[in-house]
Scaffold this motif. Structure first.
Motif: not given
Length: 142
Positions: A13-15, A113-114, A125-129
């Protein structure tokens, strides 16, 4: 401003909310978009022991296309030129960066995606990476 925005999604849902926001940004700045989802590669030791690699690949492709369908429909509604990519890769953040580079994207718009607790420290997270490993600007959406 931006001419081509990569918008990755995992179907959560967030994505999906980030897909909506990213496509609306693309419409606002008259950019094209590429929707991306990353599927896991086939591993004989996973939960697919009775399914062959070809069957798994077809299943994963269909699942990935399903994750991109609502975003593609919204892009059409908004008048955004939009490509769709389903990529098999071990490491989602690397697939995102590779796709952004190969597609000539000048922005990656993705969900945050915390993670909390020890998993945030160990896994990230994938975002952080993606933020850590790319030179392409990343817009983190919530």
């Amino acid at each position: 401003m931006f001419k081509h925005i990569l918008i990755p999604t995992d179907g959560s849902p967030l994505s999906e909310r980030a897909v909506d926001q990213g496509l609306r940004l693309a419409a606002e700045v008259q950019a094209r978009a590429t929707l991306l989802t990353v599927t896991d590669p086939y591993h004989l030791t996973d939960s697919w022991p009775l399914v062959g690699a070809d069957e798994y690949a077809e299943y994963a492709r269909r699942q990935g296309e399903g994750r991109l369908a609502s975003g593609a429909a919204l892009a059409r509604t908004l008048g955004v030129l939009c490509d769709r990519l389903v990529v098999e890769h071990e490491t989602p953040y690397a697939a995102i960066i590779d796709a952004a580079t190969s597609q000539g994207c000048d922005l990656i718009a993705m969900a945050s995606h915390g993670r909390r607790g020890i998993s945030a420290v160990i896994l990230g997270s994938t975002t952080q990476q993606a933020l850590t490993h790319t030179r392409i600007p990343v817009l983190v959406l919530r």
